[in-house]
Design an enzyme around this catalytic site. Sequence first.
Site, PDB file in Angstrom:
ATOM      1  N   SER A 163     -22.021   0.884   1.233  1.00 32.32           N
ATOM      2  CA  SER A 163     -21.542   2.161   0.680  1.00 32.32           C
ATOM      3  C   SER A 163     -22.533   3.300   0.938  1.00 32.32           C
ATOM      4  O   SER A 163     -23.744   3.150   0.748  1.00 32.32           O
ATOM      5  CB  SER A 163     -21.330   2.016  -0.832  1.00 32.32           C
ATOM      6  OG  SER A 163     -21.018   3.283  -1.374  1.00 32.32           O
ATOM      7  N   SER A 223     -22.214   6.064  -0.772  1.00 36.75           N
ATOM      8  CA  SER A 223     -22.174   6.893  -1.994  1.00 36.75           C
ATOM      9  C   SER A 223     -23.551   7.120  -2.618  1.00 36.75           C
ATOM     10  O   SER A 223     -23.846   8.244  -3.041  1.00 36.75           O
ATOM     11  CB  SER A 223     -21.215   6.284  -3.020  1.00 36.75           C
ATOM     12  OG  SER A 223     -19.912   6.345  -2.522  1.00 36.75           O
ATOM     13  N   LYS A 252      -9.922  -0.157  -7.548  1.00 36.26           N
ATOM     14  CA  LYS A 252      -9.331   1.131  -7.935  1.00 36.26           C
ATOM     15  C   LYS A 252      -8.113   0.950  -8.853  1.00 36.26           C
ATOM     16  O   LYS A 252      -7.925   1.713  -9.795  1.00 36.26           O
ATOM     17  CB  LYS A 252      -8.926   1.930  -6.695  1.00 36.26           C
ATOM     18  CG  LYS A 252     -10.130   2.483  -5.914  1.00 36.26           C
ATOM     19  CD  LYS A 252      -9.676   3.343  -4.748  1.00 36.26           C
ATOM     20  CE  LYS A 252     -10.852   3.858  -3.953  1.00 36.26           C
ATOM     21  NZ  LYS A 252     -10.455   4.740  -2.857  1.00 36.26           N
ATOM     22  N   GLY A 266       1.536   5.184   6.329  1.00 37.67           N
ATOM     23  CA  GLY A 266       0.966   4.388   5.238  1.00 37.67           C
ATOM     24  C   GLY A 266       1.523   4.806   3.896  1.00 37.67           C
ATOM     25  O   GLY A 266       1.911   5.974   3.704  1.00 37.67           O
ATOM     26  N   GLY A 269      -2.692   2.696  -1.447  1.00 39.98           N
ATOM     27  CA  GLY A 269      -3.454   3.482  -2.414  1.00 39.98           C
ATOM     28  C   GLY A 269      -3.921   4.819  -1.868  1.00 39.98           C
ATOM     29  O   GLY A 269      -3.840   5.846  -2.558  1.00 39.98           O
ATOM     30  N   LYS A 325       7.852   0.769   0.018  1.00 40.41           N
ATOM     31  CA  LYS A 325       6.716   1.457  -0.619  1.00 40.41           C
ATOM     32  C   LYS A 325       6.762   2.948  -0.313  1.00 40.41           C
ATOM     33  O   LYS A 325       6.429   3.776  -1.164  1.00 40.41           O
ATOM     34  CB  LYS A 325       5.393   0.868  -0.099  1.00 40.41           C
ATOM     35  CG  LYS A 325       5.038  -0.471  -0.684  1.00 40.41           C
ATOM     36  CD  LYS A 325       3.545  -0.681  -0.449  1.00 40.41           C
ATOM     37  CE  LYS A 325       3.197  -2.126  -0.274  1.00 40.41           C
ATOM     38  NZ  LYS A 325       1.854  -2.313   0.274  1.00 40.41           N
TER      39      LYS A 325
HETATM   40  P1  NAP Z   1      -4.044  -0.415   0.822  1.00 39.61           P
HETATM   41  O1  NAP Z   1      -3.632   0.062  -0.521  1.00 39.61           O
HETATM   42  O2  NAP Z   1      -4.388  -1.833   1.038  1.00 39.61           O
HETATM   43  O3  NAP Z   1      -2.856  -0.010   1.842  1.00 39.61           O
HETATM   44  C1  NAP Z   1      -2.934  -0.355   3.187  1.00 39.61           C
HETATM   45  C2  NAP Z   1      -1.881   0.419   3.975  1.00 39.61           C
HETATM   46  O4  NAP Z   1      -2.074   0.116   5.365  1.00 39.61           O
HETATM   47  C3  NAP Z   1      -0.448   0.016   3.639  1.00 39.61           C
HETATM   48  O5  NAP Z   1       0.373   1.141   3.834  1.00 39.61           O
HETATM   49  C4  NAP Z   1      -0.182  -1.074   4.704  1.00 39.61           C
HETATM   50  O6  NAP Z   1       1.193  -1.270   4.985  1.00 39.61           O
HETATM   51  C5  NAP Z   1      -0.863  -0.460   5.895  1.00 39.61           C
HETATM   52  N1  NAP Z   1      -1.292  -1.393   6.960  1.00 39.61           N
HETATM   53  C6  NAP Z   1      -2.182  -2.390   6.872  1.00 39.61           C
HETATM   54  N2  NAP Z   1      -2.373  -2.966   8.074  1.00 39.61           N
HETATM   55  C7  NAP Z   1      -1.578  -2.311   8.962  1.00 39.61           C
HETATM   56  C8  NAP Z   1      -1.317  -2.444  10.365  1.00 39.61           C
HETATM   57  N3  NAP Z   1      -1.909  -3.348  11.116  1.00 39.61           N
HETATM   58  N4  NAP Z   1      -0.440  -1.588  10.958  1.00 39.61           N
HETATM   59  C9  NAP Z   1       0.158  -0.642  10.212  1.00 39.61           C
HETATM   60  N5  NAP Z   1      -0.013  -0.476   8.871  1.00 39.61           N
HETATM   61  C10 NAP Z   1      -0.879  -1.301   8.266  1.00 39.61           C
HETATM   62  O7  NAP Z   1      -5.312   0.415   1.351  1.00 39.61           O
HETATM   63  P2  NAP Z   1      -5.676   1.930   0.956  1.00 39.61           P
HETATM   64  O8  NAP Z   1      -6.468   1.950  -0.289  1.00 39.61           O
HETATM   65  O9  NAP Z   1      -4.417   2.727   1.040  1.00 39.61           O
HETATM   66  O10 NAP Z   1      -6.674   2.355   2.123  1.00 39.61           O
HETATM   67  C11 NAP Z   1      -6.210   2.644   3.454  1.00 39.61           C
HETATM   68  C12 NAP Z   1      -7.403   3.092   4.284  1.00 39.61           C
HETATM   69  O11 NAP Z   1      -7.846   4.391   3.850  1.00 39.61           O
HETATM   70  C13 NAP Z   1      -8.577   2.139   4.098  1.00 39.61           C
HETATM   71  O12 NAP Z   1      -8.824   1.477   5.320  1.00 39.61           O
HETATM   72  C14 NAP Z   1      -9.728   2.981   3.613  1.00 39.61           C
HETATM   73  O13 NAP Z   1     -10.918   2.761   4.337  1.00 39.61           O
HETATM   74  C15 NAP Z   1      -9.262   4.422   3.860  1.00 39.61           C
HETATM   75  N6  NAP Z   1      -9.750   5.326   2.792  1.00 39.61           N
HETATM   76  C16 NAP Z   1     -10.689   6.261   3.123  1.00 39.61           C
HETATM   77  C17 NAP Z   1     -11.191   7.111   2.151  1.00 39.61           C
HETATM   78  C18 NAP Z   1     -12.237   8.146   2.520  1.00 39.61           C
HETATM   79  O14 NAP Z   1     -12.871   8.717   1.607  1.00 39.61           O
HETATM   80  N7  NAP Z   1     -12.426   8.464   3.786  1.00 39.61           N
HETATM   81  C19 NAP Z   1     -10.739   7.024   0.820  1.00 39.61           C
HETATM   82  C20 NAP Z   1      -9.761   6.054   0.523  1.00 39.61           C
HETATM   83  C21 NAP Z   1      -9.294   5.205   1.513  1.00 39.61           C
HETATM   84  P3  NAP Z   1       2.089  -2.235   4.050  1.00 39.61           P
HETATM   85  O15 NAP Z   1       2.368  -1.464   2.807  1.00 39.61           O
HETATM   86  O16 NAP Z   1       3.293  -2.501   4.855  1.00 39.61           O
HETATM   87  O17 NAP Z   1       1.251  -3.467   3.809  1.00 39.61           O
END
Ligand code: NAP
Length: 277
Positions: A18, A20, A69, A130, A133, A159
């Site tokens: 992290s 942070s 989260k 997507g 979360g 979703k």
């Molecule tokens: P999550 O709740 O687990 O959701 C994952 C999402 O990705 C879902 O929509 C899932 O689809 C989709 N997905 C997973 N694998 C895939 C693939 N191979 N092809 C297409 N879609 C796929 O995760 P999250 O919390 O939303 O986080 C998503 C990303 O955002 C993370 O990787 C994280 O690093 C990033 N993020 C960055 C920040 C920042 O401050 N920069 C903050 C928060 C999150 P399904 O619903 O169909 O499973």
Amino acid sequence: MKSNKLRYGVIGHPITHSLSPKIHQAFAEQLNIQLQYDAIDIKPSEFEQQLTELKQQGYCGFNITVPFKEMAYQLSSQKSTYADIAQAVNTIYFEDQTVVGDNTDGIGFLRDLTINQQFSLLNKRILLLGAGGAARSILLPFIESCGAHIHIANRTVEKADKLAKQCSNQAVISISDFEQIPNENFDLVINATSYSITNDQNNFPQHIFLNNHFFYDLVYNLKSVTPFLQLAKQHGAKKLIDGLGMLIEQAAESFFIWHQIRPETKHMIETLKNKEI
Ligand code: NAP
């Protein structure tokens, strides 16, 4: 001897990578606030109990990251609207016995996009990939500040449907799976999937890369271009932004919630891009 520094931290599992602690310490130095900010690794089965113990030890608040989260949302007794829509909390603080939960990911994203990247949202067409979360976190602050038309596409279309219904009174939102994404131009394509982390099979249609030129991947990578942005680059995309600016801006927003003062972020973004900390 007991330290008189304010104690905060980030809780996750794993947490060793992290950024942070570095970000919050740098903000604190910038604003001359005496702060201790720790990275705390907790086993998922012990989250609730450990949170109570950490509060008793004198911590004032925490950033919450993967995989806690949603749990933090459930445990918060008072929640912001952004946390409610996201069903996820990334920032908590304590008010006597109350655990207050907020979500700053959306504001962080929006500030990076509109202030750091100077992107105007007025009358734009946006493609959001997507519906997990992160997508839930960015959608409400995003539509509150623009009259944009948003198309949400997710592998699991149900979703996307649920998310669109939560916000449909405030924006024009259409949805589909990846196959049915309209073959047209979008002003901005946001990747809120975890594809750039898993780097596994994807079924993003080629036309989204051929038709568009501005791509924002919420995932960041300090060492190289993220896999999603690589796909876009291979197809000739002109503007590629990763989630580093969002990470720093969401941290700044948490800092603001805790200390009622907003740190300057531009220098920090440049410093991290240049890997100076
Ligand atoms: P999550 O709740 O687990 O959701 C994952 C999402 O990705 C879902 O929509 C899932 O689809 C989709 N997905 C997973 N694998 C895939 C693939 N191979 N092809 C297409 N879609 C796929 O995760 P999250 O919390 O939303 O986080 C998503 C990303 O955002 C993370 O990787 C994280 O690093 C990033 N993020 C960055 C920040 C920042 O401050 N920069 C903050 C928060 C999150 P399904 O619903 O169909 O499973």
